[in-house]
Design a protein around this motif. Structure first.
Motif, PDB file in Angstrom:
ATOM      1  N   ILE A   9    -109.380  -6.926 -54.036  1.00  0.00           N
ATOM      2  CA  ILE A   9    -108.171  -6.850 -55.138  1.00  0.00           C
ATOM      3  C   ILE A   9    -107.182  -7.988 -55.268  1.00  0.00           C
ATOM      4  O   ILE A   9    -107.049  -8.491 -56.139  1.00  0.00           O
ATOM      5  CB  ILE A   9    -107.423  -5.515 -55.045  1.00  0.00           C
ATOM      6  N   GLN A  10    -106.811  -8.492 -53.889  1.00  0.00           N
ATOM      7  CA  GLN A  10    -105.989  -9.560 -53.807  1.00  0.00           C
ATOM      8  C   GLN A  10    -106.754 -10.936 -54.412  1.00  0.00           C
ATOM      9  O   GLN A  10    -106.372 -11.558 -55.030  1.00  0.00           O
ATOM     10  CB  GLN A  10    -105.368  -9.862 -52.441  1.00  0.00           C
ATOM     11  N   ASN A  11    -108.129 -10.883 -53.951  1.00  0.00           N
ATOM     12  CA  ASN A  11    -108.839 -12.008 -54.417  1.00  0.00           C
ATOM     13  C   ASN A  11    -109.220 -11.989 -56.155  1.00  0.00           C
ATOM     14  O   ASN A  11    -109.153 -12.897 -56.525  1.00  0.00           O
ATOM     15  CB  ASN A  11    -110.164 -12.020 -53.701  1.00  0.00           C
ATOM     16  N   VAL A  12    -109.428 -10.842 -56.548  1.00  0.00           N
ATOM     17  CA  VAL A  12    -109.430 -10.726 -57.891  1.00  0.00           C
ATOM     18  C   VAL A  12    -108.338 -11.257 -58.640  1.00  0.00           C
ATOM     19  O   VAL A  12    -108.416 -11.559 -59.827  1.00  0.00           O
ATOM     20  CB  VAL A  12    -109.987  -9.398 -58.459  1.00  0.00           C
ATOM     21  N   LEU A  13    -107.055 -10.811 -58.308  1.00  0.00           N
ATOM     22  CA  LEU A  13    -105.872 -11.198 -58.787  1.00  0.00           C
ATOM     23  C   LEU A  13    -105.328 -12.598 -58.873  1.00  0.00           C
ATOM     24  O   LEU A  13    -104.577 -13.090 -59.564  1.00  0.00           O
ATOM     25  CB  LEU A  13    -104.565 -10.179 -58.003  1.00  0.00           C
ATOM     26  N   MET A  14    -106.275 -13.513 -58.068  1.00  0.00           N
ATOM     27  CA  MET A  14    -105.703 -14.772 -57.648  1.00  0.00           C
ATOM     28  C   MET A  14    -105.653 -15.586 -59.190  1.00  0.00           C
ATOM     29  O   MET A  14    -104.665 -16.257 -59.040  1.00  0.00           O
ATOM     30  CB  MET A  14    -106.797 -15.343 -56.640  1.00  0.00           C
ATOM     31  N   PRO A  15    -106.512 -15.726 -59.974  1.00  0.00           N
ATOM     32  CA  PRO A  15    -106.356 -16.387 -61.309  1.00  0.00           C
ATOM     33  C   PRO A  15    -105.101 -16.032 -61.918  1.00  0.00           C
ATOM     34  O   PRO A  15    -104.439 -16.623 -62.571  1.00  0.00           O
ATOM     35  CB  PRO A  15    -107.457 -16.011 -62.043  1.00  0.00           C
ATOM     36  N   TYR A  16    -104.823 -14.584 -61.852  1.00  0.00           N
ATOM     37  CA  TYR A  16    -103.587 -14.243 -62.688  1.00  0.00           C
ATOM     38  C   TYR A  16    -102.511 -14.711 -61.955  1.00  0.00           C
ATOM     39  O   TYR A  16    -101.502 -14.954 -62.520  1.00  0.00           O
ATOM     40  CB  TYR A  16    -103.653 -12.721 -62.659  1.00  0.00           C
ATOM     41  N   ARG A  17    -102.327 -14.381 -60.539  1.00  0.00           N
ATOM     42  CA  ARG A  17    -101.192 -14.952 -59.750  1.00  0.00           C
ATOM     43  C   ARG A  17    -100.878 -16.450 -60.119  1.00  0.00           C
ATOM     44  O   ARG A  17     -99.872 -16.988 -60.182  1.00  0.00           O
ATOM     45  CB  ARG A  17    -101.405 -14.717 -58.208  1.00  0.00           C
ATOM     46  N   ILE A  18    -102.005 -17.203 -60.150  1.00  0.00           N
ATOM     47  CA  ILE A  18    -101.792 -18.707 -60.618  1.00  0.00           C
ATOM     48  C   ILE A  18    -101.278 -18.904 -61.845  1.00  0.00           C
ATOM     49  O   ILE A  18    -100.256 -19.695 -62.133  1.00  0.00           O
ATOM     50  CB  ILE A  18    -103.273 -19.293 -60.201  1.00  0.00           C
ATOM     51  N   LYS A  19    -101.524 -18.047 -62.658  1.00  0.00           N
ATOM     52  CA  LYS A  19    -101.147 -18.137 -64.108  1.00  0.00           C
ATOM     53  C   LYS A  19     -99.657 -17.567 -64.186  1.00  0.00           C
ATOM     54  O   LYS A  19     -98.697 -18.305 -64.954  1.00  0.00           O
ATOM     55  CB  LYS A  19    -101.856 -17.584 -65.077  1.00  0.00           C
ATOM     56  N   HIS A  20     -99.422 -16.445 -63.392  1.00  0.00           N
ATOM     57  CA  HIS A  20     -98.129 -15.883 -63.756  1.00  0.00           C
ATOM     58  C   HIS A  20     -97.439 -15.689 -62.732  1.00  0.00           C
ATOM     59  O   HIS A  20     -96.036 -15.282 -62.826  1.00  0.00           O
ATOM     60  CB  HIS A  20     -98.432 -14.235 -64.404  1.00  0.00           C
ATOM     61  N   PHE A  21     -97.738 -15.933 -61.681  1.00  0.00           N
ATOM     62  CA  PHE A  21     -97.153 -15.642 -60.419  1.00  0.00           C
ATOM     63  C   PHE A  21     -96.793 -14.315 -59.878  1.00  0.00           C
ATOM     64  O   PHE A  21     -97.524 -13.853 -58.935  1.00  0.00           O
ATOM     65  CB  PHE A  21     -95.709 -16.550 -60.187  1.00  0.00           C
ATOM     66  N   PHE A  22     -96.173 -13.643 -60.780  1.00  0.00           N
ATOM     67  CA  PHE A  22     -95.928 -12.204 -60.356  1.00  0.00           C
ATOM     68  C   PHE A  22     -97.075 -11.388 -60.965  1.00  0.00           C
ATOM     69  O   PHE A  22     -97.367 -11.343 -62.233  1.00  0.00           O
ATOM     70  CB  PHE A  22     -94.725 -11.550 -60.942  1.00  0.00           C
ATOM     71  N   CYS A  23     -97.686 -10.156 -60.203  1.00  0.00           N
ATOM     72  CA  CYS A  23     -98.801  -9.517 -60.789  1.00  0.00           C
ATOM     73  C   CYS A  23     -98.102  -7.896 -60.839  1.00  0.00           C
ATOM     74  O   CYS A  23     -97.804  -7.333 -59.783  1.00  0.00           O
ATOM     75  CB  CYS A  23     -99.712  -9.388 -59.637  1.00  0.00           C
ATOM     76  N   GLY A  24     -98.017  -7.570 -61.912  1.00  0.00           N
ATOM     77  CA  GLY A  24     -97.506  -6.197 -62.089  1.00  0.00           C
ATOM     78  C   GLY A  24     -98.195  -5.336 -61.913  1.00  0.00           C
ATOM     79  O   GLY A  24     -99.438  -5.529 -61.691  1.00  0.00           O
ATOM     80  N   ARG A  25     -98.003  -4.213 -62.303  1.00  0.00           N
ATOM     81  CA  ARG A  25     -98.863  -2.870 -62.176  1.00  0.00           C
ATOM     82  C   ARG A  25    -100.052  -3.041 -63.385  1.00  0.00           C
ATOM     83  O   ARG A  25    -101.268  -2.700 -62.837  1.00  0.00           O
ATOM     84  CB  ARG A  25     -98.165  -1.705 -62.492  1.00  0.00           C
ATOM     85  N   SER A  26     -99.932  -3.660 -64.433  1.00  0.00           N
ATOM     86  CA  SER A  26    -101.052  -3.372 -65.446  1.00  0.00           C
ATOM     87  C   SER A  26    -101.963  -4.708 -65.028  1.00  0.00           C
ATOM     88  O   SER A  26    -103.166  -4.261 -65.121  1.00  0.00           O
ATOM     89  CB  SER A  26    -100.471  -3.887 -66.774  1.00  0.00           C
TER      90      SER A  26
END
Ligand SMILES: Nc1ncnc2c1ncn2[C@@H]1O[C@H](COP(=O)(O)OP(=O)(O)OP(=O)(O)O)[C@@H](O)[C@H]1O
Ligand SMILES: [Mg+2]
Length: 224
Positions: free
Chosen positions: A103-120
């Motif tokens: 899941i952390q790998n899937v979230l990586m592009p989002y994290r690059i864009k927004h830094f913080f990964c919320g629940r959604s």
């Protein structure tokens, strides 16, 4: 016709002293929402072409337009932003981060864009893992998963930012025919549902024959 990617007179030459001309006067337009494959012998320039389409590499000469904009007119930083926002890459070698879980790998592009990964965002990453059939593996470290499972995570990662374009380099290269078929179906489903444009490099003629357009590279030239 609405072209999402357009290459005009693109040449790519590697090497300074010994020159290797990989792409020669390539002209190609990719329609928005289309489902394409690229085929060609090993070393024919498929990855090079895909990298140029995805702004990961630049042509030696020629023009590249993404969503109607010349990439020369976009600065370096905005190029990276456009790439992260609009393009999902599935690489020939998946480049997952082995120390992180699925899941952390899937979230990586989002994290690059927004830094913080919320629940959604996390929920979305979970949905994508479910879509690629890996719900049970979401907390597993990448190095504990099989090659095919890793490739599926890479696909989920490519979809995380809702890209308008997915560029996939041999996404089924390490998979048996059943798994290859299910990746193909998954791509089609995403193409149908979201009108995502797909460009898939493949050695697999079964997959290529099912795409709407086959782009063939031979001797640096592109034919379809
Ligand atoms: N960074 C680079 N520097 C120099 N030469 C390169 C570089 N990348 C690729 N090449 C050369 O360009 C040619 C095309 O390579 P490319 O990786 O695009 O082929 P390919 O069609 O993707 O092959 P494969 O099916 O084996 O993945 C090859 O001759 C390769 O050696
Ligand atoms: Mg390649």
């Amino acid at each position: 016709m609405d072209n999402i990617i357009q290459l005009e007179n693109v040449n790519k030459i590697y090497g300074r002293r010994v020159k290797n001309k990989v792409l020669s006067e390539v002209n190609i337009s990719v329609e928005k929402g289309s489902f394409n494959s690229i085929i060609g012998a090993s070393g024919s320039g498929k990855t090079t072409l895909l990298n140029i389409m995805g702004m990961l590499d630049k042509p030696t000469t020629g023009e590249v337009y993404i969503q109607g904009k010349s990439i020369k007119s976009i600065g370096r930083n905005s190029r990276a932003a456009v790439r992260n926002k609009s393009i999902g890459f599935v690489f020939q070698f998946h480049y997952l981060l082995p120390e992180f879980n699925a899941i952390q790998n899937v979230l990586m592009p989002y994290r690059i864009k927004h830094f913080f990964c919320g629940r959604s965002a996390k929920r979305k990453a979970e949905e994508l893992l479910e879509l690629v059939g890996l719900s049970e593996c979401k907390k597993k470290k990448v190095y504990d998963l099989s090659g095919g499972q890793q490739q599926r995570i890479a696909i989920a990662r490519a979809l995380m930012n809702d890209p308008s374009i997915v560029l996939a380099d041999e996404p089924t290269g390490n998979l048996d025919s059943t798994n290859a078929e299910s990746i193909y179906k998954l791509f089609r489903q995403i193409n149908d549902k979201f009108s995502t444009t797909f460009i898939i490099v493949t050695h697999d003629v079964n997959i290529a024959n099912k795409t709407d357009r086959i782009i063939q590279i031979k001797d640096g030239q592109v034919r379809d």
